[in-house]
Scaffold this motif. Structure first.
Motif, PDB file in Angstrom:
ATOM      1  N   LYS A   9       0.835  -1.209   0.000  1.00  0.00           N
ATOM      2  CA  LYS A   9       0.000   0.000   0.000  1.00  0.00           C
ATOM      3  C   LYS A   9       0.870   1.260   0.000  1.00  0.00           C
ATOM      4  N   LYS A  10       2.118   1.109   0.423  1.00  0.00           N
ATOM      5  CA  LYS A  10       3.053   2.238   0.416  1.00  0.00           C
ATOM      6  C   LYS A  10       3.654   2.390  -0.976  1.00  0.00           C
ATOM      7  N   PRO A  11       4.022   3.617  -1.351  1.00  0.00           N
ATOM      8  CA  PRO A  11       4.651   3.819  -2.668  1.00  0.00           C
ATOM      9  C   PRO A  11       6.124   3.411  -2.643  1.00  0.00           C
ATOM     10  N   PHE A  12       6.649   3.039  -3.784  1.00  0.00           N
ATOM     11  CA  PHE A  12       8.078   2.807  -3.915  1.00  0.00           C
ATOM     12  C   PHE A  12       8.773   4.163  -3.999  1.00  0.00           C
ATOM     13  N   VAL A  13       9.890   4.327  -3.296  1.00  0.00           N
ATOM     14  CA  VAL A  13      10.648   5.580  -3.308  1.00  0.00           C
ATOM     15  C   VAL A  13      12.029   5.286  -3.895  1.00  0.00           C
ATOM     16  N   PRO A  14      12.297   5.734  -5.125  1.00  0.00           N
ATOM     17  CA  PRO A  14      13.610   5.472  -5.718  1.00  0.00           C
ATOM     18  C   PRO A  14      14.700   6.331  -5.083  1.00  0.00           C
ATOM     19  N   LEU A  15      15.859   5.738  -4.894  1.00  0.00           N
ATOM     20  CA  LEU A  15      17.005   6.423  -4.301  1.00  0.00           C
ATOM     21  C   LEU A  15      18.130   6.520  -5.331  1.00  0.00           C
ATOM     22  N   SER A  16      19.131   7.349  -5.020  1.00  0.00           N
ATOM     23  CA  SER A  16      20.282   7.542  -5.895  1.00  0.00           C
ATOM     24  C   SER A  16      21.518   6.886  -5.271  1.00  0.00           C
ATOM     25  N   PHE A  17      22.132   5.991  -6.020  1.00  0.00           N
ATOM     26  CA  PHE A  17      23.291   5.228  -5.563  1.00  0.00           C
ATOM     27  C   PHE A  17      24.537   5.635  -6.344  1.00  0.00           C
ATOM     28  N   PHE A  18      25.694   5.439  -5.721  1.00  0.00           N
ATOM     29  CA  PHE A  18      26.990   5.641  -6.363  1.00  0.00           C
ATOM     30  C   PHE A  18      27.796   4.378  -6.085  1.00  0.00           C
ATOM     31  N   VAL A  19      28.304   3.720  -7.118  1.00  0.00           N
ATOM     32  CA  VAL A  19      29.035   2.457  -6.974  1.00  0.00           C
ATOM     33  C   VAL A  19      30.513   2.699  -7.264  1.00  0.00           C
ATOM     34  N   PRO A  55      41.705   3.238  -7.191  1.00  0.00           N
ATOM     35  CA  PRO A  55      42.763   2.304  -6.776  1.00  0.00           C
ATOM     36  C   PRO A  55      42.781   2.073  -5.259  1.00  0.00           C
ATOM     37  N   ASP A  56      43.416   0.978  -4.873  1.00  0.00           N
ATOM     38  CA  ASP A  56      43.553   0.606  -3.463  1.00  0.00           C
ATOM     39  C   ASP A  56      44.584   1.503  -2.774  1.00  0.00           C
ATOM     40  N   VAL A  57      44.274   2.771  -2.681  1.00  0.00           N
ATOM     41  CA  VAL A  57      45.158   3.758  -2.052  1.00  0.00           C
ATOM     42  C   VAL A  57      44.295   4.543  -1.065  1.00  0.00           C
ATOM     43  N   VAL A  58      44.645   4.488   0.220  1.00  0.00           N
ATOM     44  CA  VAL A  58      43.799   5.046   1.272  1.00  0.00           C
ATOM     45  C   VAL A  58      43.380   6.473   0.987  1.00  0.00           C
ATOM     46  N   HIS A  59      44.333   7.371   0.739  1.00  0.00           N
ATOM     47  CA  HIS A  59      43.963   8.781   0.593  1.00  0.00           C
ATOM     48  C   HIS A  59      43.109   9.029  -0.653  1.00  0.00           C
ATOM     49  N   GLN A  60      43.332   8.287  -1.724  1.00  0.00           N
ATOM     50  CA  GLN A  60      42.516   8.465  -2.931  1.00  0.00           C
ATOM     51  C   GLN A  60      41.091   7.963  -2.723  1.00  0.00           C
ATOM     52  N   LEU A  61      40.968   6.805  -2.106  1.00  0.00           N
ATOM     53  CA  LEU A  61      39.641   6.251  -1.844  1.00  0.00           C
ATOM     54  C   LEU A  61      38.880   7.123  -0.849  1.00  0.00           C
ATOM     55  N   ARG A  62      39.556   7.530   0.207  1.00  0.00           N
ATOM     56  CA  ARG A  62      38.911   8.379   1.216  1.00  0.00           C
ATOM     57  C   ARG A  62      38.419   9.693   0.600  1.00  0.00           C
ATOM     58  N   ALA A  63      39.258  10.311  -0.207  1.00  0.00           N
ATOM     59  CA  ALA A  63      38.875  11.581  -0.844  1.00  0.00           C
ATOM     60  C   ALA A  63      37.674  11.391  -1.768  1.00  0.00           C
ATOM     61  N   ARG A  64      37.678  10.306  -2.516  1.00  0.00           N
ATOM     62  CA  ARG A  64      36.560  10.056  -3.447  1.00  0.00           C
ATOM     63  C   ARG A  64      35.259   9.840  -2.690  1.00  0.00           C
ATOM     64  N   VAL A  65      35.297   9.035  -1.639  1.00  0.00           N
ATOM     65  CA  VAL A  65      34.090   8.771  -0.856  1.00  0.00           C
ATOM     66  C   VAL A  65      33.622  10.044  -0.160  1.00  0.00           C
ATOM     67  N   GLN A  66      34.534  10.839   0.395  1.00  0.00           N
ATOM     68  CA  GLN A  66      34.145  12.105   1.024  1.00  0.00           C
ATOM     69  C   GLN A  66      33.457  13.023   0.025  1.00  0.00           C
ATOM     70  N   VAL A  68      31.860  12.207  -2.783  1.00  0.00           N
ATOM     71  CA  VAL A  68      30.554  11.670  -3.165  1.00  0.00           C
ATOM     72  C   VAL A  68      29.554  11.848  -2.024  1.00  0.00           C
ATOM     73  N   ALA A  69      29.983  11.602  -0.795  1.00  0.00           N
ATOM     74  CA  ALA A  69      29.074  11.736   0.358  1.00  0.00           C
ATOM     75  C   ALA A  69      28.607  13.181   0.525  1.00  0.00           C
ATOM     76  N   ALA A  70      29.404  14.127   0.103  1.00  0.00           N
ATOM     77  CA  ALA A  70      29.030  15.542   0.216  1.00  0.00           C
ATOM     78  C   ALA A  70      28.019  15.962  -0.849  1.00  0.00           C
ATOM     79  N   ASP A  71      27.863  15.153  -1.879  1.00  0.00           N
ATOM     80  CA  ASP A  71      26.921  15.457  -2.961  1.00  0.00           C
ATOM     81  C   ASP A  71      25.498  15.192  -2.475  1.00  0.00           C
TER      82      ASP A  71
END
Length: 186
Positions: A9-19, A55-66, A68-71
């Protein structure tokens, strides 16, 4: 698998994902796990804003996720890869310090599901999840099986507003209450 009920009875609510595939060796063309995840997310009616390889590089991955999360257009980030124990597996080290809130239950539930398919080998994964601001972040192993287990067994249900008795979608408007409380206390 675990049973989830749905209130149609509830509507479907589409979300936005980043992979994000975390890999030194994969490209978008060879990232079969990320491609599968995108396909499953979209088949369930959600939108994949973008998909990338970092790439599997901490600072690059962290920066990318930060970044995207700010978007404000992104509701959920899902990474694949880098959750094992080898020297190049750095996803938890890169992402967990960014969490405002950890989601320990995800890892527990993921390992329960995973053990049904791969037995005790599930202990070789450090799958993790949490909240960065108002963005949900899930760090999955890089195998297609792990991605399928996480999406079909857990995430598909928690990101469906119709799932009972509760789901992530219904709490999304309240995710930043802690920030409002801090403003009042200061």
């Amino acid at each position: 698998m675990f049973k989830s009920e749905r209130d149609d009875k509830k509507p479907f609510v589409p979300l936005s994902f980043f992979v994000i595939a975390v890999s030194d060796t994969r490209t978008l063309e060879t990232d079969t796990s990320g491609a599968l995840l995108k396909e499953m997310i979209e088949a369930d009616g959600h939108h994949v804003f973008d998909r990338t390889v970092v790439p599997d590089v901490v600072h690059q991955l962290r920066a990318r996720v930060q970044g995207v999360a700010a978007d404000t257009h992104i509701d959920v980030i899902i990474t694949t890869g880098g959750t094992g124990f080898t020297g190049r597996d750095v996803t938890p080290e890169a992402i967990e310090p960014l969490f405002d809130k950890r989601m320990d239950g995800f890892s527990v539930l993921f390992h329960q599901l995973s053990a049904q398919n791969i037995g005790t080998s599930t202990i070789q994964s450090r799958a993790t999840a949490g909240l960065i601001g108002k963005t949900f972040v899930f760090c999955l192993p890089g195998s297609k099986g792990a991605v399928r287990d996480a999406w079909t067994g857990i995430l598909r249900h928690q990101f469906d507003y119709r799932t009972k008795p509760c789901n992530f979608v219904e709490i999304m408007p309240r995710l930043q209450e802690h920030l409002q409380r801090l403003e009042v206390e200061q």
